[in-house]
Scaffold this motif. Structure first.
Motif, PDB file in Angstrom:
ATOM      1  N   ILE A  55      91.345  89.419  -6.402  1.00 21.20           N
ATOM      2  CA  ILE A  55      91.403  88.826  -5.060  1.00 21.20           C
ATOM      3  C   ILE A  55      92.528  87.808  -4.981  1.00 21.20           C
ATOM      4  O   ILE A  55      93.327  87.815  -4.034  1.00 21.20           O
ATOM      5  CB  ILE A  55      90.054  88.171  -4.709  1.00 21.20           C
ATOM      6  CG1 ILE A  55      88.975  89.245  -4.688  1.00 21.20           C
ATOM      7  CG2 ILE A  55      90.130  87.450  -3.371  1.00 21.20           C
ATOM      8  CD1 ILE A  55      87.612  88.748  -4.312  1.00 21.20           C
ATOM      9  N   VAL A 101      84.949  95.905  -1.456  1.00 21.03           N
ATOM     10  CA  VAL A 101      86.102  95.012  -1.593  1.00 21.03           C
ATOM     11  C   VAL A 101      86.906  95.385  -2.840  1.00 21.03           C
ATOM     12  O   VAL A 101      88.139  95.435  -2.818  1.00 21.03           O
ATOM     13  CB  VAL A 101      85.647  93.547  -1.640  1.00 21.03           C
ATOM     14  CG1 VAL A 101      86.812  92.644  -2.015  1.00 21.03           C
ATOM     15  CG2 VAL A 101      85.071  93.130  -0.300  1.00 21.03           C
ATOM     16  N   THR A 130      95.902  89.577  -4.892  1.00 20.36           N
ATOM     17  CA  THR A 130      96.145  90.273  -3.624  1.00 20.36           C
ATOM     18  C   THR A 130      96.482  89.287  -2.523  1.00 20.36           C
ATOM     19  O   THR A 130      97.397  89.518  -1.719  1.00 20.36           O
ATOM     20  CB  THR A 130      94.919  91.108  -3.225  1.00 20.36           C
ATOM     21  OG1 THR A 130      94.553  91.928  -4.322  1.00 20.36           O
ATOM     22  CG2 THR A 130      95.230  91.966  -2.017  1.00 20.36           C
ATOM     23  N   MET A 189      90.974  96.440  -2.745  1.00 20.15           N
ATOM     24  CA  MET A 189      92.085  95.633  -3.289  1.00 20.15           C
ATOM     25  C   MET A 189      93.341  96.451  -3.617  1.00 20.15           C
ATOM     26  O   MET A 189      94.429  96.121  -3.140  1.00 20.15           O
ATOM     27  CB  MET A 189      91.627  94.863  -4.532  1.00 20.15           C
ATOM     28  CG  MET A 189      90.715  93.708  -4.230  1.00 20.15           C
ATOM     29  SD  MET A 189      91.598  92.479  -3.284  1.00 20.15           S
ATOM     30  CE  MET A 189      90.435  92.190  -1.996  1.00 20.15           C
TER      31      MET A 189
END
Ligand SMILES: Nc1ncnc2c1ncn2[C@@H]1O[C@H](COP(=O)(O)OP(=O)(O)OP(=O)(O)O)[C@@H](O)[C@H]1O
Ligand SMILES: [Mg+2]
Lengths: 487, 402
Positions: free
Chosen positions: B232, B84, B235, B88
């Motif tokens: 996160i 992850v 994004t 990103m």
């Protein structure tokens, strides 16, 4: 060669573009295909030329059923079509375009091809330089090139879809001579799709009339124009008298503008236009009319001179400033400039409806699209992608997009591709705008149209501009003389 | 003028009740979308088949390669978190590119925009967190990070706007401008961190800056030291922004119009020049933030010689494969992130465990094969399942948009 279309049907979704059409074409004749906008003429011709396939029905050539997968198959069977927008490759030369699509592998015999090209050109009196680049040609010259290319491929049936839109009067006369010679001397079958009934009467020996995808009937020519009109629309259509209107303040003041076209320079054009006035621009293609219109909306910067809109100096300002000051421009090319292929009718309104909000009001766009479709009698739905509309319907839609309450409306060939009835209807709509104080400047290749709707006329010839404001001089014949340079 | 003739055959069949019609429309637009959504995955499957064929031919057991791919990406929670974290920057850059590609702009310069973003973020660290802070401002942890992201976004936006100005004012095609600016950005970055460059710590011979001070490092999740929650959030924010622009705003519609026919859009009143610069600038800002992620991830926290690592080019592939659909971008970019990361693991796995030196370019081969296969899959789709869209009788214009 005898070509029969038997029980041809073609539908697009729920629209029947062609419904059980049976037509027969004999060699040595010139046929007309007539019908209102969206009647299915182009669709039928695309089927006959292998560009599209029919849902059902068959094509019979000299007694033999044939089927076409692609235009090249049709050409092999001797059927060639001239599309409304020429399908040539602009970055290449005339000769290279002529060779393209000819059998002969990767290394065609250029010398032989040049010989064939020059022979054909000489026979028809076309003045084409084999080494000129295609993008320097006029639409009429490209058409000549395409006709010669098809003939060199031994085509026996020549289909022309609205060939006279966008070409000059001279080129049109030349084209008609060529078509007559091909039919009468060489025995070719010529099929002409056209909205110009005068041309049809002059050229053709027989006309097929379509309405809403069905065949209404076949009419032998000579006959009266009104007979054809009655068959096309199911009623008589007559041009209305142009209502008079009062003139208001000066909306456009153009002062000693000099324009540069590809071929010549036009010096010192001055023009004052008042609210409610209609000015027609006449002249051969490329004599400076298009440049003048583009200067008046900021798309072109004049080499010299000044433009005032509504009393405000606007020379050299960008296009969107002109738009803000109530100027609108409708260019001639539909899908190239003006409409956006791939977007639906609703999306066009979503894009153009004035709004302060940052988001799209889809409901309003959808509703407006519905209203304008109704008002301008566009055959299409709010969700139709624009390129699926027939040529004339695209034109109507482009006109329906124009905002209201304009100061100055600039139009290039506003009724190009429209059937007789729609052309009149559109003019009715345009003239009604004069009550809002809109002035109209339009370019047209149809002298009749210019005479019928203009208050004053500017004639462009050989770098000079003549203003015609004497009613007595406003006849198509007199204009024709002026355009040809005979004073 | 009467309109008695107007009723075309199209309007003859009675219109079905609105509800049923709408259901059918939704279903039809879903069917339209389905092949588009599946095509990338068919392509990826085909590409994997080919790649495993090549591996087998190289003497590597495809089964083991598959295991490495899995181990390197999805095997456990930590691996997934790493994935992850890697995803990103790729995702946020791809979202930016959706805007420019929709407007018909080939923003090749995105790679340089990422680099400039990385430099901007590092500059923020140097201004506010190292030595005497600028103007004596003590911004604190959050303030410093905020300033770093702002500077990163501004640098990326500026670099992208430059491409736009070169295009609108200088007539330089955005591809050429982008390539040139990529080169300049990379050279500038190299100058900063190598051979006694101004940002290379004194006495160091490594081509990178010193590690950022504690106060300027992104916080990671407690269990996953490479993944930071801030990235996160940002994004997701960018995703929402791009979704709003593309599916709600007038501006997004303008960009679409420009992408289809810039000349017509201009004549219909769209300010094309302004939109070119603006869409590039927003894309550049997002790419710049992507660059900031790359230098500020907790386990990196320094500006290296190649801060982008090719993420920009990868993002271009993502957007093209997702056919510029903001909805598809998260999925396609995720698969690409997986293959990139998994590819590295395959390479190192064979090298260490099996003494089998695979060519370094294998990962690249993998990616280009996927692109090829996906393009092929699209071709097959268009040939056998032509989209229903080009028909006039669909009322789907509002429904199908989202
Ligand atoms: N590709 C297409 N998709 C959907 N509908 C189409 C398509 N092509 C044509 N139509 C529809 O079929 C009908 C007939 O179109 P066609 O182009 O044949 O008309 P036309 O007689 O040539 O009209 P015009 O005089 O305006 O050129 C129209 O209603 C048009 O909207
Ligand atoms: Mg037509």
């Amino acid at each position: 060669m005898r070509v029969e279309l038997q029980h041809i049907s073609k539908s697009f979704g729920r629209v029947w573009a062609n419904q059980d059409l049976s037509l027969t074409f004999e060699g040595g004749q010139i046929y007309a295909i007539l019908g209102e906008n969206g009647a299915g003429k182009s669709t039928l011709m695309k089927i006959l030329s292998g560009f599209q396939s029919a849902d059902s029905g068959q094509i019979v050539v000299d007694g033999q059923a044939v089927s076409f997968e692609a235009p090249t198959d049709a050409i092999e069977h001797g059927i060639g079509m001239l599309y409304q927008d020429p399908l040539d490759f602009p970055p290449f030369t005339v000769l290279e375009n002529f060779i393209a699509g000819r059998p002969g592998g990767f290394f065609p015999d250029r010398q032989a091809a040049r010989g064939i090209l020059l022979d054909l050109a000489q026979r028809f009196g076309f003045d084409l330089d084999p080494d000129a680049y295609v993008d320097s040609l006029t639409i009429g010259e490209r058409q000549q090139l395409e006709i010669m290319r098809l003939l060199s491929l031994n085509v026996r049936v020549l289909i022309l879809d609205e060939p006279t839109t966008g070409i000059s009067a001279e080129q049109k006369a030349q084209l008609f001579d060529v078509l007559k010679s091909l039919a009468h001397d060489d025995g070719l079958t010529v099929i002409l799709v056209s909205h110009k009934l005068e041309d049809v009467i002059e050229l053709c020996s027989s006309a097929f009339v379509l309405r809403q995808g069905r065949l209404v009937g076949q009419q032998q020519i000579p006959c009266d124009i009104s007979t054809l009109v009655a068959m096309m629309f199911g009623k008589i259509v007559a041009r209305q008298e142009r209502p008079m209107s009062d003139l208001g303040d000066c909306v456009l003041h153009a002062e000693r503008i000099s324009l540069e076209t590809r071929r010549l320079v036009v010096e010192d054009v001055s023009l004052d236009v008042r609210a409610g006035e209609v000015i027609g621009l006449a002249g051969l293609d490329g004599s400076g009319q298009n440049e003048l219109v583009r200067v008046c909306c900021g798309l072109l910067r004049p080499d010299r001179g000044a433009v005032h809109i509504g009393g405000r100096e606007m020379t050299g300002q960008p296009y969107h400033r002109f738009v803000k000051h109530g100027v609108a421009f409708l260019p001639a090319g539909r899908l190239e400039e003006g409409l956006i292929g791939g977007m639906t009718l609703t999306e066009h309104f979503a894009l153009t409806l004035p709004s302060r909000a940052p988001w799209v009001n889809w409901i309003r766009a959808r509703r407006t699209a519905g209203e304008r479709i109704e008002r301008f009698n566009v055959k299409g739905r709010p969700g139709s992608p624009i390129q699926t509309l027939s040529g004339g319907n695209q034109q109507r839609f482009a006109l329906s997009l124009l905002p209201s309450n304009l100061r100055l409306l600039l139009l290039e060939h506003p009724t190009r591709g429209l059937d007789v009835e729609s052309a009149m209807y559109i003019w009715e709509q345009l003239l009604r705008r004069r009550e809002e104080g809109t002035a109209i400047i339009f370019i047209s290749a149809e002298l009749d149209e210019i005479v019928a709707y203009s208050d004053r006329i500017l004639v462009f010839f050989g770098g000079r501009v003549t203003l015609v404001d004497d009613r007595a001089d406003m006849t198509a014949d007199r204009l024709g003389e002026l355009i040809g340079g005979r004073m | 003028m009467s309109t008695t003739e107007q009723s075309s055959p199209a309007s003859h069949p009675a219109k079905p009740a609105m509800n049923g019609a709408q259901g059918r429309m939704l279903w039809r637009s879903f069917l339209d979308l389905l092949p588009a959504m599946l095509a990338p995955f068919f392509g990826i499957a085909a590409a994997l088949g080919i790649i495993f064929g090549i591996l087998a031919w190289q003497g590597a057991d495809p089964q083991i390669a598959w295991d490495y791919l899995y181990q390197g990406t999805l095997a456990d929670a930590a691996k997934r978190a790493d994935l992850v974290a890697y995803w990103m920057p790729l995702a946020i850059t791809s979202f930016g590119l959706v805007l420019t590609y929709t407007a018909g702009l080939w923003n090749i310069g995105v790679e340089g925009q990422i680099v400039m973003g990385a430099i901007g973020a590092t500059w923020g660290v140097r201004l506010f967190a190292e030595g005497e802070p600028l103007l004596g401002l003590n911004l604190g942890h959050t303030g410093i990070l905020f300033m770093c992201f702002v500077l990163a976004a501004a640098s990326g936006a500026l670099w992208a706007a430059l491409v736009g100005f070169l295009k609108t004012r200088g007539g330089v095609n955005e591809i050429f401008g982008g390539v040139a600016l990529n080169f300049i950005a990379q050279t500038f970055n190299m100058y900063l961190v190598s051979n006694g460059g101004p940002w290379q710590p004194a006495g160091s011979r490594a081509t990178e800056t010193a590690r950022f001070p504690e106060i300027a490092r992104l916080d990671a999740f407690a269990e996953y030291r490479r993944l930071s929650p801030a990235t996160i959030y940002i994004t997701v924010g960018a995703m929402v922004l791009v979704f709003l622009i593309m599916y709600v705003s007038r501006w997004g519609l303008q960009l679409r119009a420009m992408g289809k026919n810039q000349r017509s859009a201009f004549l219909l009143g769209v300010r094309t020049e302004r939109n070119i610069v603006l869409s590039l600038a927003i894309c550049g800002a997002l790419a710049g933030i992507g660059g900031a992620y790359r230098v500020m991830t907790p386990d990196v926290s320094k500006l290296t010689a190649t801060p982008s690592g090719g993420v920009g080019f990868l993002a271009i592939l993502v957007v093209l494969l997702a056919s510029m659909s903001a909805v598809l971008v998260p999925f396609v970019s995720f698969v690409f992130a997986m293959l990139s990361k998994g590819g590295q693991r395959i390479e190192s796995g064979f090298q260490w465990d099996h003494d089998l030196l695979l060519d370094r370019s294998l990962v690249r081969v993998l990616q280009s094969t996927i692109v090829l296969m996906v393009v092929l899959a699209f071709g097959v789709r268009n040939r056998f399942f032509p989209p229903h869209r080009a028909q006039p009788d669909t009322d789907e214009d509002e429904v199908a948009r989202t």
